[in-house]
Design a protein around this motif. Structure first.
Motif: not given
Length: 241
Positions: A22-25, A30-35, A60-64
């Motif tokens: 998930f963190l790799h994702f 996900a870093a290149d996605a709009e949402a 939570a910090r990874a999502l932030r």
């Protein structure tokens, strides 16, 4: 722009392989996605924002970081983590979506659900769900001592696993008649949900018009993500390693 939808990761410290994936994702796709939309059962269990563990704070910090980088993050409750509240969402930089919600993706009205509310043939679970989601019950649960909440979560998890093994497959799957009813109610011709751990795309007809139901896969032996972009809606698995 690309939008990603995932569900049923069941994150827990006992599954570091899923956490790493998930963190790799988050750091790549996900870093290149709009949402990014997370449609429930993000965590294996959640007993309250006031009981967050260091592991949950790390998530939570990874999502932030993802949110601060420009990707909008949306989170929906599942049957395992329905006690996630605004404190977690503020820390994670995400928006809590009601279940169900209608959003526009690729120019379409898309109905998003976790999926457990569609399993209406499982009468015992539906009774339990109504009780657990009652505002008074939620208030009481959030104010129980942490020790009591931990014990209750373990008990509910154990009973859920035992009952799922005992029930027929058609009982724990969605009720077919609920699909067109929900899509008619929310005026959508595309439904995306998780919960059943049975990834697939189903073609159907709602009120004489073609419609589609996409069931998101769970993250266990492999990961799953639905990608929405100019090419349409495509779900594909990927290895957790």
């Amino acid at each position: 722009m690309t939008v990603l939808l995932i569900s049923d990761l069941h994150l827990e410290e006992e599954r570091p392989d899923i956490t790493r994936a998930f963190l790799h994702f988050l750091a790549t796709r996900a870093a290149d996605a709009e949402a990014l939309y997370i449609l429930g059962d993000f965590f294996e269990a959640w007993i309250g924002d006031d009981a967050m563990t260091p592991f949950q704070h790390d998530i939570a910090r990874a999502l932030r970081r993802l949110s601060d980088g420009g990707t909008r993050v949306f989170l929906m409750h599942g049957n395992r983590d329905f006690l996630i509240g605004q404190r977690f969402c503020r820390e994670a930089g995400c928006t809590l979506l009601p279940d169900p919600s209608v959003v526009e993706l690729a120019g379409e009205r898309v109905l998003l659900m976790h999926g457990d509310s569609l399993c209406t043939r499982d009468l015992a679970y539906m009774r339990l769900r109504r009780w657990l989601r009652n505002p008074l019950t939620l208030w009481l649960l959030r104010h129980l001592p942490l020790k009591t909440r931990h014990a209750l979560a373990r008990r509910l998890r154990k009973e859920s696993q035992m009952q799922t093994r005992q029930k027929a497959a058609e009982i724990v799957d969605v009720t077919p008649e609920e699909i067109p009813r929900a899509m008619h109610q929310y005026r959508a011709r595309r439904l995306v949900h998780g919960h059943t751990h049975r990834p697939a795309e189903h073609a159907l007809v709602v009120e004489g018009e073609p419609a589609t139901r996409i069931v998101l896969g769970d993250w266990d032996r492999q990961g799953w993500a639905l990608q929405v972009d100019a090419q349409g809606f495509l779900q594909a698995p990927f290895p957790l390693a």
